[in-house]
Write a protein that holds these residues in place. Structure first.
Motif, PDB file in Angstrom:
ATOM      1  N   HIS A 127       0.871  -1.180   0.000  1.00  0.00           N
ATOM      2  CA  HIS A 127       0.000   0.000   0.000  1.00  0.00           C
ATOM      3  C   HIS A 127       0.902   1.222   0.000  1.00  0.00           C
ATOM      4  N   PRO A 128       0.611   2.214  -0.827  1.00  0.00           N
ATOM      5  CA  PRO A 128       1.506   3.370  -0.950  1.00  0.00           C
ATOM      6  C   PRO A 128       1.665   4.201   0.319  1.00  0.00           C
ATOM      7  N   ASP A 129       0.777   4.056   1.285  1.00  0.00           N
ATOM      8  CA  ASP A 129       0.879   4.842   2.517  1.00  0.00           C
ATOM      9  C   ASP A 129       1.877   4.261   3.514  1.00  0.00           C
ATOM     10  N   LEU A 130       2.317   3.023   3.290  1.00  0.00           N
ATOM     11  CA  LEU A 130       3.221   2.358   4.234  1.00  0.00           C
ATOM     12  C   LEU A 130       4.385   1.707   3.491  1.00  0.00           C
ATOM     13  N   GLN A 131       5.492   1.549   4.195  1.00  0.00           N
ATOM     14  CA  GLN A 131       6.661   0.873   3.633  1.00  0.00           C
ATOM     15  C   GLN A 131       6.522  -0.646   3.714  1.00  0.00           C
ATOM     16  N   SER A 132       5.788  -1.127   4.722  1.00  0.00           N
ATOM     17  CA  SER A 132       5.646  -2.567   4.915  1.00  0.00           C
ATOM     18  C   SER A 132       4.365  -3.082   4.259  1.00  0.00           C
ATOM     19  N   GLN A 158      -7.405   9.634  -3.034  1.00  0.00           N
ATOM     20  CA  GLN A 158      -6.671   8.775  -3.952  1.00  0.00           C
ATOM     21  C   GLN A 158      -7.157   7.344  -3.788  1.00  0.00           C
ATOM     22  N   ALA A 159      -7.692   6.781  -4.855  1.00  0.00           N
ATOM     23  CA  ALA A 159      -8.223   5.424  -4.827  1.00  0.00           C
ATOM     24  C   ALA A 159      -7.092   4.413  -4.682  1.00  0.00           C
ATOM     25  N   PHE A 160      -7.425   3.250  -4.191  1.00  0.00           N
ATOM     26  CA  PHE A 160      -6.473   2.147  -4.039  1.00  0.00           C
ATOM     27  C   PHE A 160      -6.189   1.536  -5.402  1.00  0.00           C
ATOM     28  N   LEU A 161      -4.941   1.400  -5.724  1.00  0.00           N
ATOM     29  CA  LEU A 161      -4.530   0.730  -6.941  1.00  0.00           C
ATOM     30  C   LEU A 161      -3.568  -0.384  -6.541  1.00  0.00           C
ATOM     31  N   ARG A 162      -3.960  -1.598  -6.831  1.00  0.00           N
ATOM     32  CA  ARG A 162      -3.121  -2.742  -6.475  1.00  0.00           C
ATOM     33  C   ARG A 162      -1.925  -2.783  -7.409  1.00  0.00           C
ATOM     34  N   SER A 163      -0.738  -2.839  -6.820  1.00  0.00           N
ATOM     35  CA  SER A 163       0.469  -2.977  -7.644  1.00  0.00           C
ATOM     36  C   SER A 163       0.855  -4.438  -7.712  1.00  0.00           C
ATOM     37  N   VAL A 164       1.355  -4.837  -8.833  1.00  0.00           N
ATOM     38  CA  VAL A 164       1.709  -6.255  -9.023  1.00  0.00           C
ATOM     39  C   VAL A 164       3.185  -6.472  -8.964  1.00  0.00           C
TER      40      VAL A 164
END
Length: 164
Positions: A127-132, A158-164
């Protein structure tokens, strides 16, 4: 086209009642997702009745409908595909209710679905808000906090965007 298990077919989304096994799985998954989102909205002290995109005359938790949208595909849709394509659920796991035409998981299959759904909600992602890494459930909570912050600070959500 994403369904590789030939025992399952999907051509049209339908609900209330779901009239085939794929729609049954999607409806059940969306209901569980909705309840997770709703409980986290309430835990954050927000009114679930004040939505932005979903609205109507009835008093419904429209904010939960709004905030669950960005999690439908990464949590439920891909989860249902995994259950089907991995043969975790099979056509024999469904019952048809003659009076309504609805198709639902039988009791044993619901237990399996719930166990697998809980594993999915605890699956770790970035998640972009956290490093872990965080679980999907924590990601939902972080998005609700983003929403709350956007209300209080007037910033863009800002909507959640799942990164792969």
């Amino acid at each position: 086209k994403l369904i590789s298990n030939s025992a399952f077919h999907f051509s049209l989304r339908n609900r209330q009642p779901p009239t085939d096994s794929v729609n049954s799985l999607l409806s059940f998954g969306y209901t569980l997702l909705f309840n997770n989102v709703l409980s986290l909205i309430i835990a954050e002290g927000l009114s679930p009745y004040l939505g932005n995109f979903h609205y109507g005359e009835d008093k419904k938790p429209y904010l939960a409908f709004d905030l669950m949208e960005e999690f439908r595909s990464p949590i439920v849709d891909s989860f249902v595909l995994k259950l089907i394509n991995s043969s975790i659920v099979k056509p024999k796991d469904f019952d048809r209710v003659a009076s309504t035409g609805g198709v639902y998981l039988n009791k044993q299959a619901r237990r399996v679905f719930l166990e697998q759904f809980e594993k999915r909600m605890n699956e770790e992602i970035s998640h972009p808000d956290l490093q872990s890494s965080v679980s999907y459930r924590q990601a939902i909570q972080l998005q609700i906090r983003r929403y709350k912050s956007s209300l209080l600070q007037g910033s863009a959500y800002q909507a959640f965007l799942r990164s792969v």
